[in-house]
Design a protein around this motif. Structure first.
Motif, PDB file in Angstrom:
ATOM      1  N   SER A 186       6.507  12.232  11.845  1.00 32.61           N
ATOM      2  CA  SER A 186       7.741  11.455  11.945  1.00 32.61           C
ATOM      3  C   SER A 186       7.477   9.962  12.027  1.00 32.61           C
ATOM      4  O   SER A 186       8.393   9.188  12.282  1.00 32.61           O
ATOM      5  CB  SER A 186       8.567  11.906  13.141  1.00 32.61           C
ATOM      6  OG  SER A 186       7.725  12.301  14.177  1.00 32.61           O
ATOM      7  N   THR A 187       6.212   9.524  11.789  1.00 30.81           N
ATOM      8  CA  THR A 187       5.934   8.082  11.830  1.00 30.81           C
ATOM      9  C   THR A 187       5.884   7.535  10.419  1.00 30.81           C
ATOM     10  O   THR A 187       5.186   8.071   9.563  1.00 30.81           O
ATOM     11  CB  THR A 187       4.594   7.805  12.512  1.00 30.81           C
ATOM     12  OG1 THR A 187       3.645   8.770  12.043  1.00 30.81           O
ATOM     13  CG2 THR A 187       4.694   7.895  14.002  1.00 30.81           C
ATOM     14  N   PRO A 188       6.602   6.417  10.136  1.00 35.51           N
ATOM     15  CA  PRO A 188       6.538   5.827   8.803  1.00 35.51           C
ATOM     16  C   PRO A 188       5.213   5.118   8.597  1.00 35.51           C
ATOM     17  O   PRO A 188       4.608   4.615   9.529  1.00 35.51           O
ATOM     18  CB  PRO A 188       7.699   4.832   8.806  1.00 35.51           C
ATOM     19  CG  PRO A 188       7.931   4.514  10.229  1.00 35.51           C
ATOM     20  CD  PRO A 188       7.515   5.690  11.032  1.00 35.51           C
ATOM     21  N   LEU A 189       4.764   5.099   7.330  1.00 40.58           N
ATOM     22  CA  LEU A 189       3.509   4.429   7.009  1.00 40.58           C
ATOM     23  C   LEU A 189       3.787   3.026   6.531  1.00 40.58           C
ATOM     24  O   LEU A 189       4.786   2.768   5.877  1.00 40.58           O
ATOM     25  CB  LEU A 189       2.776   5.197   5.908  1.00 40.58           C
ATOM     26  CG  LEU A 189       2.280   6.586   6.290  1.00 40.58           C
ATOM     27  CD1 LEU A 189       1.695   7.256   5.074  1.00 40.58           C
ATOM     28  CD2 LEU A 189       1.255   6.504   7.380  1.00 40.58           C
ATOM     29  N   LYS A 190       2.864   2.093   6.834  1.00 39.61           N
ATOM     30  CA  LYS A 190       3.079   0.716   6.381  1.00 39.61           C
ATOM     31  C   LYS A 190       2.769   0.596   4.900  1.00 39.61           C
ATOM     32  O   LYS A 190       3.452  -0.107   4.170  1.00 39.61           O
ATOM     33  CB  LYS A 190       2.176  -0.222   7.175  1.00 39.61           C
ATOM     34  CG  LYS A 190       2.731  -0.520   8.532  1.00 39.61           C
ATOM     35  CD  LYS A 190       1.960  -1.623   9.194  1.00 39.61           C
ATOM     36  CE  LYS A 190       1.736  -1.340  10.664  1.00 39.61           C
ATOM     37  NZ  LYS A 190       0.720  -0.374  10.986  1.00 39.61           N
ATOM     38  N   ASN A 191       1.714   1.254   4.421  1.00 38.79           N
ATOM     39  CA  ASN A 191       1.425   1.239   2.977  1.00 38.79           C
ATOM     40  C   ASN A 191       1.682   2.629   2.443  1.00 38.79           C
ATOM     41  O   ASN A 191       1.463   3.609   3.117  1.00 38.79           O
ATOM     42  CB  ASN A 191      -0.037   0.892   2.661  1.00 38.79           C
ATOM     43  CG  ASN A 191      -0.717   0.154   3.770  1.00 38.79           C
ATOM     44  OD1 ASN A 191      -0.142  -0.740   4.334  1.00 38.79           O
ATOM     45  ND2 ASN A 191      -1.927   0.556   4.085  1.00 38.79           N
ATOM     46  N   LYS A 192       2.121   2.671   1.169  1.00 41.22           N
ATOM     47  CA  LYS A 192       2.390   3.977   0.574  1.00 41.22           C
ATOM     48  C   LYS A 192       1.087   4.541   0.048  1.00 41.22           C
ATOM     49  O   LYS A 192       0.369   3.865  -0.671  1.00 41.22           O
ATOM     50  CB  LYS A 192       3.367   3.838  -0.582  1.00 41.22           C
ATOM     51  CG  LYS A 192       4.784   3.565  -0.127  1.00 41.22           C
ATOM     52  CD  LYS A 192       5.715   3.668  -1.296  1.00 41.22           C
ATOM     53  CE  LYS A 192       5.717   2.378  -2.070  1.00 41.22           C
ATOM     54  NZ  LYS A 192       7.064   1.847  -2.228  1.00 41.22           N
ATOM     55  N   PHE A 193       0.822   5.806   0.403  1.00 40.61           N
ATOM     56  CA  PHE A 193      -0.331   6.466  -0.191  1.00 40.61           C
ATOM     57  C   PHE A 193       0.141   7.304  -1.353  1.00 40.61           C
ATOM     58  O   PHE A 193       1.275   7.735  -1.400  1.00 40.61           O
ATOM     59  CB  PHE A 193      -1.018   7.372   0.839  1.00 40.61           C
ATOM     60  CG  PHE A 193      -1.687   6.614   1.948  1.00 40.61           C
ATOM     61  CD1 PHE A 193      -1.169   6.635   3.223  1.00 40.61           C
ATOM     62  CD2 PHE A 193      -2.821   5.868   1.702  1.00 40.61           C
ATOM     63  CE1 PHE A 193      -1.775   5.931   4.246  1.00 40.61           C
ATOM     64  CE2 PHE A 193      -3.428   5.165   2.715  1.00 40.61           C
ATOM     65  CZ  PHE A 193      -2.905   5.197   3.988  1.00 40.61           C
ATOM     66  N   ARG A 194      -0.779   7.565  -2.301  1.00 41.68           N
ATOM     67  CA  ARG A 194      -0.365   8.381  -3.443  1.00 41.68           C
ATOM     68  C   ARG A 194      -0.836   9.804  -3.265  1.00 41.68           C
ATOM     69  O   ARG A 194      -1.921  10.052  -2.746  1.00 41.68           O
ATOM     70  CB  ARG A 194      -0.991   7.834  -4.708  1.00 41.68           C
ATOM     71  CG  ARG A 194      -0.358   6.548  -5.046  1.00 41.68           C
ATOM     72  CD  ARG A 194      -0.743   6.125  -6.395  1.00 41.68           C
ATOM     73  NE  ARG A 194      -0.596   4.688  -6.429  1.00 41.68           N
ATOM     74  CZ  ARG A 194      -0.206   4.046  -7.479  1.00 41.68           C
ATOM     75  NH1 ARG A 194       0.053   4.697  -8.562  1.00 41.68           N
ATOM     76  NH2 ARG A 194      -0.088   2.747  -7.447  1.00 41.68           N
ATOM     77  N   GLY A 195      -0.015  10.734  -3.708  1.00 43.70           N
ATOM     78  CA  GLY A 195      -0.388  12.144  -3.620  1.00 43.70           C
ATOM     79  C   GLY A 195      -0.068  12.836  -4.925  1.00 43.70           C
ATOM     80  O   GLY A 195       0.668  12.308  -5.767  1.00 43.70           O
ATOM     81  N   THR A 196      -0.655  14.025  -5.087  1.00 51.84           N
ATOM     82  CA  THR A 196      -0.414  14.840  -6.277  1.00 51.84           C
ATOM     83  C   THR A 196      -0.057  16.240  -5.831  1.00 51.84           C
ATOM     84  O   THR A 196      -0.718  16.798  -4.956  1.00 51.84           O
ATOM     85  CB  THR A 196      -1.692  14.900  -7.133  1.00 51.84           C
ATOM     86  OG1 THR A 196      -2.112  13.587  -7.403  1.00 51.84           O
ATOM     87  CG2 THR A 196      -1.444  15.616  -8.434  1.00 51.84           C
TER      88      THR A 196
END
Lengths: 238, 194
Positions: B91-101
């Motif tokens: 439930s914690t927002p991330l500061k940078n977006k990570f990429r996923g597949t």
């Protein structure tokens, strides 16, 4: 529903509301099937393409619109031009916003060792199996049983030209009067793609050009004008 | 409070007999070394040994770990996989977006080979997924939605309206009443807003 029936055959513009669901009492509402160009908005039927409203019994309505820009749709047979070979696929131009992919194995009798004989610049008649706005389109040259069924590479000689999508739909009708009239003139071969591309080939270059010009101009002529042109042509040519 | 000690990667912090290794550190030859540049943080957890870790900034960055539930947004789809941006870990927002597949075979638990990505996800959908692998240097996080509680939670129809789920594989637009296919997540009733 009465207001919709009245407008069949009239020109409608995007944003026109065809029925107001709140006007009709509950029990009297019949089912209405929205074809291309119509959309349901809560209780109303709204037009989203300009054109002429058509009706087919018992309850199918659609808008006959004229456009030249092709939007790929699944299941349509299109004429494509091979532009590149990359990896295991061919990149084919079908006139849409993206190049479509055509796999090496999507031909009749093709295996990993037995590659199909397709070069860059060839014309291919194939069917779209994946066509939506989020992914690039995919083509195949075999049907679900694995047979070619008329699809594949064609076009040694002949002429490829582009027409509007409305004319293509008219030509593909089961009893197309245009084709019947032209048939009586002289023999020719024709491939019609739903992306607005037509390929014709006749015995000589002059006849091919005549057929191509006739097809292009058929769009805006009535039946009587077309028969008149054909009669004058047959008197001059033959 | 004494000023925090700054360390660089490779600096030997202490031996494993004095402290336990936390995040941002690694153990070699029974000594604890730092693997990040930052501040050394020692925490007494009430067990026998305190935990020593290295923090980059004052608040610790939460990284998606294996088996973590993440919330992500679909950016593009392909017949073989879907690319997503990971927005929240738990439930914690991330500061940078990570990429996923999300690969085609990781979308569902049953009938994996008959999956059509276009009938499960579309660009712009918000998806709950689980991390199965961190990937190597160039590839992204590998995610899976092969559980009942994972899948699409929020999706917009082609008319632009938020859709309502009607089954595990379909959602309906309230305005046009058109049904669209998605791999829908079964959200627990206590998490749904009234």
């Amino acid at each position: 529903m009465s207001s919709t029936k009245e407008r069949v055959g009239c020109v409608v513009l995007p944003g026109d509301v065809l029925t107001c669901g709140s006007e009709l009492p509950e029990g009297k509402r019949d089912k209405l099937i929205c074809g291309p160009g119509l959309r349901r908005d809560v209780d109303d039927v709204v037009v989203c393409k300009s054109g002429i409203l058509r009706h087919k019994e018992p309850n199918l309505y659609w808008v006959d619109s004229q456009q030249t820009r092709y939007v790929p749709a699944k299941g349509e047979g299109v004429i494509g031009i091979v532009t590149a070979k990359s990896g295991d696929v061919f990149k084919v131009d079908i006139g849409g916003s993206e190049l479509a992919t055509l796999s090496y194995l999507a031909f009749e009798g093709a295996t990993k060792r037995n590659r199909p004989n397709v070069q860059v610049g060839d014309l291919v008649y194939s069917q779209l199996i994946i066509a939506n706005k989020d992914m690039e389109p995919e083509l195949v040259c075999i049907d679900s049983c694995g047979r070619a069924n008329g699809m594949g590479v064609f076009g040694a000689g002949g002429l490829l030209f582009k027409v509007s999508l409305g004319l293509v739909r008219k030509l593909l009708l089961p009893q197309s009067e245009v084709i019947q009239d032209l048939d009586s003139m002289f023999p020719f071969e024709m491939v019609v793609g739903m992306n607005g591309r037509i390929w014709v080939k006749s015995r000589s270059t002059q006849q091919t050009l005549i057929v191509a010009n006739l097809l292009e101009s058929c769009e805006h002529m009535t039946t009587a004008q077309r028969r008149d042109v054909l009669r004058r042509l047959s008197q001059n040519c033959l | 409070m004494s000023p925090w000690k700054v360390c660089v990667p490779g600096e030997r912090l202490c031996s494993t007999e004095v402290c336990k290794a936390g995040s941002g550190t690694y153990i070699r030859h029974s000594f604890i070394f730092a693997s990040l540049a930052g501040y050394v943080v020692k925490k007494n957890e009430g067990e026998e040994l305190p935990v020593i870790s290295v923090a980059r900034e004052t608040e610790a960055q939460l990284l998606p770990d294996v088996n973590a539930i993440v919330t992500c947004k679909v950016t593009s789809i392909n017949p073989r996989f879907a690319k997503v941006h990971i927005l929240y870990v738990g439930s914690t927002p991330l500061k940078n977006k990570f990429r996923g597949t999300i690969r085609k075979e990781d979308v569902r638990a049953t009938e994996k080979d008959k999956v059509e990505i276009y009938k499960c996800f579309r660009p712009g959908d918000i998806v709950l997924a689980k991390v199965i692998s961190l990937g190597d240097v160039q590839s992204n996080y590998l995610l899976t939605t092969a559980e009942n509680e994972l899948g699409v939670v929020v999706a917009h129809s082609e008319a632009g309206v938020q859709m309502v789920p009607i089954s595990w594989c379909e959602m309906q637009c309230p305005r046009t009443h058109a049904k669209e296919f998605r791999k829908v997540a079964r959200v627990q009733p206590e998490y749904l807003m009234p």
